[in-house]
Every structure is written in structure tokens, then in C-alpha cells.
Design a protein around this motif. Structure first.
Motif, PDB file in Angstrom:
ATOM      1  N   GLY A  84       0.817  -1.206   0.000  1.00  0.00           N
ATOM      2  CA  GLY A  84       0.000   0.000   0.000  1.00  0.00           C
ATOM      3  C   GLY A  84       0.849   1.254   0.000  1.00  0.00           C
ATOM      4  O   GLY A  84       0.491   2.251  -0.647  1.00  0.00           O
ATOM      5  N   ASP A  85       1.981   1.210   0.724  1.00  0.00           N
ATOM      6  CA  ASP A  85       2.864   2.387   0.775  1.00  0.00           C
ATOM      7  C   ASP A  85       3.388   2.731  -0.626  1.00  0.00           C
ATOM      8  O   ASP A  85       3.610   3.906  -0.933  1.00  0.00           O
ATOM      9  CB  ASP A  85       4.026   2.123   1.727  1.00  0.00           C
ATOM     10  CG  ASP A  85       3.559   2.046   3.188  1.00  0.00           C
ATOM     11  OD1 ASP A  85       2.431   2.534   3.457  1.00  0.00           O
ATOM     12  OD2 ASP A  85       4.281   1.479   4.026  1.00  0.00           O
ATOM     13  N   GLN A  86       3.607   1.703  -1.453  1.00  0.00           N
ATOM     14  CA  GLN A  86       4.100   1.959  -2.813  1.00  0.00           C
ATOM     15  C   GLN A  86       3.135   2.835  -3.618  1.00  0.00           C
ATOM     16  O   GLN A  86       3.525   3.577  -4.508  1.00  0.00           O
ATOM     17  CB  GLN A  86       4.321   0.644  -3.552  1.00  0.00           C
ATOM     18  CG  GLN A  86       5.414  -0.233  -2.967  1.00  0.00           C
ATOM     19  CD  GLN A  86       5.540  -1.546  -3.715  1.00  0.00           C
ATOM     20  OE1 GLN A  86       5.098  -1.672  -4.864  1.00  0.00           O
ATOM     21  NE2 GLN A  86       6.148  -2.545  -3.071  1.00  0.00           N
ATOM     22  N   PHE A  87       1.839   2.718  -3.317  1.00  0.00           N
ATOM     23  CA  PHE A  87       0.814   3.478  -4.046  1.00  0.00           C
ATOM     24  C   PHE A  87       0.311   4.675  -3.232  1.00  0.00           C
ATOM     25  O   PHE A  87      -0.599   5.383  -3.674  1.00  0.00           O
ATOM     26  CB  PHE A  87      -0.372   2.574  -4.396  1.00  0.00           C
ATOM     27  CG  PHE A  87      -0.067   1.516  -5.419  1.00  0.00           C
ATOM     28  CD1 PHE A  87      -0.327   1.732  -6.762  1.00  0.00           C
ATOM     29  CD2 PHE A  87       0.510   0.306  -5.046  1.00  0.00           C
ATOM     30  CE1 PHE A  87      -0.046   0.752  -7.705  1.00  0.00           C
ATOM     31  CE2 PHE A  87       0.796  -0.673  -5.982  1.00  0.00           C
ATOM     32  CZ  PHE A  87       0.527  -0.449  -7.329  1.00  0.00           C
ATOM     33  N   GLY A  88       0.876   4.864  -2.029  1.00  0.00           N
ATOM     34  CA  GLY A  88       0.415   5.957  -1.174  1.00  0.00           C
ATOM     35  C   GLY A  88      -0.976   5.710  -0.619  1.00  0.00           C
ATOM     36  O   GLY A  88      -1.732   6.652  -0.355  1.00  0.00           O
ATOM     37  N   VAL A  89      -1.331   4.420  -0.417  1.00  0.00           N
ATOM     38  CA  VAL A  89      -2.662   4.045   0.071  1.00  0.00           C
ATOM     39  C   VAL A  89      -2.528   3.424   1.451  1.00  0.00           C
ATOM     40  O   VAL A  89      -1.692   2.534   1.663  1.00  0.00           O
ATOM     41  CB  VAL A  89      -3.341   3.043  -0.896  1.00  0.00           C
ATOM     42  CG1 VAL A  89      -4.673   2.576  -0.329  1.00  0.00           C
ATOM     43  CG2 VAL A  89      -3.541   3.677  -2.264  1.00  0.00           C
TER      44      VAL A  89
END
Length: 603
Positions: free
Chosen positions: A472-477
Motif C-alpha cells: 500500500g505504501d508503494q501506491f500511497g494508500v
């Protein structure tokens, strides 16, 4: 009148069993015999205060008054029948003869009640017979051989389409109603029956006056006198036109059905649940290698040919369908062919029900899908071999690229680094595709083993969140879990459920916008546990919602290139959830997000 005549008259009045009376011109009683008291219970003293009309039935007053008035006026004797009321208000039939002497009427009434009641009863029976004949479209006829008189009932007129227009009818009138050569045929049958005392039972055609041609059955027997000499013939005639048309229609339908049976490769079966009678079509038997006469039409024949495991399952599902729990019965059953090999049959059936909804009959069809099963098995084996064979080179390439990327990265130019990264990403996609294809193969062939155990939802979902936080951190989610503090448990295979949740959560992350939050909720619904994955991303277009669980389907074909994935994730997830006795569905609105919900049995 002399004294002697007067004494004789009094004696006659006293001893007569008939009702005797002398009436004045106002129809009142001047004198009445003692039989009025004996027969009707009226004291003679009361009669003198009444008129004869007061003792009559209301339906007879008008006709009797007219007859008596005419007798007084013309002196012509009157003869009539009427009902007289007794002291208990009951009416009795009498036959009267009335004459005039001067201004007085002399009446003599004879009790005919028994005769009249018999006539009424006979007339009632005749009315019933006429009604029965009209209902059954059956008329009767009678021939008196001595007098030549012929008679038929009203229903014969109705069948012939005629109205009574002759005072006497003859045998010729009867025979003339028949068509063409059938007249001669009937005449010959009647002559033969009268000669040898035989019976008539034949079907002929009549030609009505309205030109309609009708089919009729004629039956007759001979009458004999005390010396066994034939004295007449009694018969019936019945209109069977509609019945013959119905029979013809049924024959046509049976022929069409027979042609349909011969034209189709499916086998048909019929099971009467009330009588337990079973019928298998010849094609049903031929599918298993048997001739029509080699398999008896009994329930045991099916039970002895089907595999035991399939038989038990079929009986349970048939019972559920008969109870109305399922719309129809459908399953694949394995049968033993006459030559020894296994035949796969797709069995479909529907129950016919009575007015109260009880299943009374089952109609079904057998479709041989053995060749399809062989093709599926060959495809499955091919898929499995190809997938396994692909794993080895993919693993080798993936290892080589990983080694190159980790140990020699510093020595590579920027252009080569991009190529190595591209090759690594494609290796990952190939690995996912091979794994998904193998999972699909296992699901379709029924070879995916499941270990159903109670799963504690709180800790399970926390693990799901932890596993995907970095992704999720990779997509800013960001990710959020909500179980409302409930201690929920489900019955499922933990590894497969984790695979399903990984697919749903990763999809929700990929298709969410930066700074969005993906929520995972668990709650109790209708004694089952529901797990929902909620995102506020782009949503699914309306035209794609019904197809989203199909193979190789994504909301946008460009997603497969830009977001990654094989297009099999949701298909596999749906199959896995259903194999764990659960359901999966989606609610989505384009531009506002999607909610994927799984419902599983509560532990």
C-alpha cells in the motif's frame, strides 16, 4: 226427492270411500260424505263454512274454478285432477267427476295420490335420464318389431341436429341420418342382429341437417318375450366426435414426441412418484450400451448402473428438489457401460406438482458428456504439463536476473539496468500466470484439496493488513481494519482464504488513488460472517459488473498492462470461496469506488 230417495242418498254418502259432495252455485259445501273426515281429517261441520276452492293447492285453483264454472253454466260434466288439502296442511291428489243438477254441483273425488306420486317419481327419473344423456351426449332408441314403431329420446334429436317435426318416427328416419354407405352398413347390422340375436357395436358417421359430419357409436341389444322370441331392439347412440379429435391430436403429439426422441441424442426418463412407475427411453439405454429390451423399466435399473457415490448424492438432491428447495435437478453422474468403461452423463430434471405443490412426477433428460470430459481431462493434463514445464525455465531466468540485479548492478549501465528491471517484472508476471493457471486447473478438475477449519477473524485480518501495508505504501494508500470488536470465527481453509483476501486487497490498493484508504470490515449477517474490502477508487463500469468474475476480465483492458495481473484473480477467488460454501459479490459505482464482500459460514 222422495223420502226413500233421500234415505238412499244419505246411505251412499255415509258408506262411500270416495269424497262425495254437493256444492252450491258459489262452490260452497251443501253436503259432504263421511270420507272427507276419514281421508282429509275435516269435520263435516267445518266444511260447510268453506268453499271447495279454499281446500285446493294454489296452482290448481284457477283451472278447477274454470271447470266448475263451465259445468254450472253449460251443464257439461267436468273431469279433472287436483290436490286437496287435509287438516294437517298436506296435499293429496284426487281425480274428480262433477255434474250439475239445477243450481247444484254433484262431485265425486277418487284418491289417486299413490298413482300420481309414482308418475311424478317416474317423470323425475326421466328428467334425470334426459339430463344424463345431454351431459354424456348419449341418446337412446327403441324398435318394436311387431308394430314397427320406432322411438328415440330427445338427445338423439340433438345429436342428429334435428327438431321433433313428426308425430311418428320410423326406423327409416333413424337410418337416413347416417352418411352414405354407413346407412346400408347400419341396416345390415340391424337385420343381422334381429336374425341371430346378436349385439350391435359399431362406429359410424352421421350427416346433420347443418351439413356437419359427426362420429357416433351405435350399440344395441335385442329384447325377448317370455318365450324368448325377439320382440324388439333397444340401443344407444353416442356422439364421440370431440373424443376422436382429441385422440387424433394425442396421436399426432405422440408421433412428434417419438420423432423428437429419435432425433435427439439425449435419453429421456419419466418417474411417476405416486405409483413409482419408471420409464427409460431407448436412447437412454443405448447411451449405456444396452438394447431397449435389455433394461427393465424400474428404479432399480438406474440404481444398479450408476456409481454408488453419485447415487447417494443424486437421491439427496432429488429429495431437495421435490421439497421445493431447488428450482431444478442437475448433476453429472457416472454410469457403468455394458462394455465395462465409465460413461459421464449430465442429468437434468424437473418435478411436476399438484395443486398443493407436492411433487407427483419427475421428467428428466440424460446427455452423454463422456467425450467432453475426456477433452477437459486432456486440456487439464496439457495445462498442467505446460505450466509445470514453464516453471523450471522461469525459475532459472528469474534467479539469473536476480543474481545479475543484486551482485552486478553497480557494473551495469542505466540502459541495461532498465532492461534487467523489465525482465524481472515480466518474470514475476509469468510466475503469477503459471500459478493462477495451475489453481484454475485444480479448481476445474476438483483436485484442489481444502482444509476447512475454524479461523479467528480478528487476528486473520490483522495479518492480511500487515502483509499488504508495504504494498500500500508503494501506491500511497493506507489500510484500515474494522471488526466492531466482535469475536467472529469462520469455517474455511486459511491458506486459500488468505489467497482470496490478498487478491481483493491488492486490487483495491492498485485501483485506489494516492492518499486513499482501503477498509477491511468483518461483521455478522444472517448467522454468517461477511468480510468486505472497500475502496474509494475509480469503480467498475456498469457494463463490466456482471463480467468481473469471468476469466481474463478486468474493468479496463489497459489495466493489465499498467496495473499488472493475469485477469484470473477474481475468477479463482470466486471459485475458492464457493468451494468453501461461501459467496462473493461486488457493489460498485463508477468514480466512487467498489466493495467486494465475502460471506462464509460462521464457526
Amino acid at each position: 226427492m222422495s223420502e226413500k230417495e233421500s234415505v238412499g242418498l244419505d246411505h251412499w254418502f255415509e258408506t262411500s270411500l270416495d269424497l262425495l259432495c254437493i256444492l252450491n252455485d258459489q262452490m260452497g259445501f251443501e253436503k259432504a260424505s263421511a270420507s272427507w273426515s276419514h281421508s282429509l281429517g275435516w269435520p263435516l261441520g267445518e266444511l260447510t263454512s268453506l268453499t271447495v276452492l279454499e281446500l285446493l293447492h294454489c296452482d290448481d285453483i284457477k283451472s278447477v274454478e274454470k271447470a266448475l264454472s263451465n259445468c254450472l253454466k253449460t251443464g257439461e260434466a267436468a273431469h279433472f285432477e287436483c290436490r286437496c288439502k287435509n287438516r294437517d296442511e298436506q296435499y293429496i291428489w284426487f281425480s274428480w267427476s262433477v255434474t250439475r243438477q239445477g243450481k247444484q254441483l254433484y262431485g265425486n273425488g277418487h284418491n289417486i295420490d299413490a298413482k300420481k306420486q309414482s308418475e311424478i317419481h317416474t317423470l323425475y327419473k326421466l328428467n334425470l335420464l334426459e339430463m344424463a344423456e345431454q351431459t354424456a351426449r348419449v341418446g337412446h332408441w327403441h324398435l318394436d318389431t311387431a308394430s314397427g314403431l320406432f322411438d328415440w329420446s330427445q338427445e338423439v334429436f340433438n345429436i342428429f341436429g334435428r327438431r321433433p317435426n313428426k308425430t311418428e318416427i320410423t326406423l327409416d328416419d333413424f337410418i337416413d341420418a347416417f352418411s352414405g354407405s354407413h346407412q346400408k352398413q347400419l341396416w345390415t347390422l340391424i337385420q343381422q342382429a334381429l336374425n341371430d340375436a346378436s349385439e350391435i357395436n359399431t362406429e359410424l358417421v352421421i350427416k346433420r341437417e347443418d351439413t356437419q359430419r359427426r362420429s357416433v357409436i351405435v350399440r344395441a341389444v335385442c329384447e325377448r318375450d317370455a318365450n324368448q322370441v325377439i320382440k324388439g331392439m333397444f340401443g344407444i347412440i353416442q356422439d364421440v366426435t370431440e373424443e376422436r379429435l382429441h385422440q387424433k391430436s394425442l396421436r399426432n403429439k405422440e408421433e412428434l414426441l417419438s420423432m423428437a426422441f429419435r432425433a435427439t441424442s439425449d435419453g429421456i426418463w419419466d418417474w411417476d412418484l405416486v405409483s413409482d412407475q419408471v420409464w427409460f427411453s431407448p436412447q437412454w439405454k443405448a447411451q449405456l450400451g444396452y438394447a431397449d429390451d435389455e433394461i427393465v423399466n424400474r428404479f432399480d435399473s438406474w440404481a444398479n448402473l450408476v456409481f454408488e457415490e453419485d447415487r447417494l448424492k443424486a437421491m439427496n438432491e432429488l429429495d431437495a428438489h421435490c421439497q421445493g428447495k431447488t428450482d431444478r435437478f442437475e448433476m453429472i453422474q457416472r454410469f457403468r457401460h455394458k462394455k465395462g468403461h465409465t460413461v459421464f452423463i449430465l442429468v437434468r430434471a424437473y418435478a411436476l406438482r399438484d395443486e398443493e405443490g407436492r411433487a407427483i412426477r419427475m421428467i428428466g433428460a440424460h446427455t452423454d458428456i463422456t467425450e467432453i470430459k475426456k477433452l477437459e481431462q486432456a486440456k487439464s493434463e496439457f495445462t498442467s504439463i505446460v505450466s509445470h514445464e514453464l516453471r523450471t525455465p522461469i525459475t532459472a531466468v528469474r534467479g539469473a536476473i536476480g543474481l545479475l540485479n543484486s551482485h552486478y548492478n553497480s557494473e551495469l549501465s542505466d540502459q541495461v539496468k532498465k532492461l534487467v528491471e523489465l525482465a524481472n517484472n515480466n518474470c514475476e508476471r509469468l510466475t503469477l500466470l503459471v500459478n493462477d493457471i495451475l489453481d484454475m486447473d485444480k479448481l476445474q478438475s476438483g483436485r484442489m484439496d481444502l482444509d476447512i477449519q475454524p479461523i479467528q477473524i480478528n487476528s486473520f485480518l490483522n495479518t492480511v493488513i500487515d502483509n499488504h501495508r508495504t504494498y500500500g505504501d508503494q501506491f500511497g494508500v493506507s489500510l484500515h481494519c474494522d471488526t466492531n470488536g466482535e469475536d467472529l470465527q469462520v469455517l474455511a481453509d486459511q491458506d486459500r482464504l488468505m489467497q482470496v483476501m490478498a487478491n481483493l486487497v491488492s486490487n483495491a490498493i492498485k485501483f485506489s488513488d494516492e492518499k486513499d484508504t482501503v477498509k477491511v470490515r468483518a461483521y455478522l449477517r444472517n448467522k454468517k460472517v461477511a468480510i468486505s474490502v472497500i475502496d474509494t477508487g475509480r469503480g467498475i463500469p456498469r457494463e463490466m459488473r456482471d463480467k468481473i468474475f469471468d476469466k481474463f476480465t478486468q474493468a479496463d483492458s489497459s489495466d493489465q498492462r499498467h496495473k499488472g495481473g493475469t485477469g484470473l484473480g477474481l475468477t479463482i477467488s470466486k471459485a475458492m470461496v464457493e468451494n468453501m460454501n461461501g459467496t462473493i459479490n461486488v457493489i460498485s459505482k463508477e468514480g466512487e469506488g467498489s466493495t467486494f464482500s465475502i460471506t462464509l459460514p460462521s464457526a
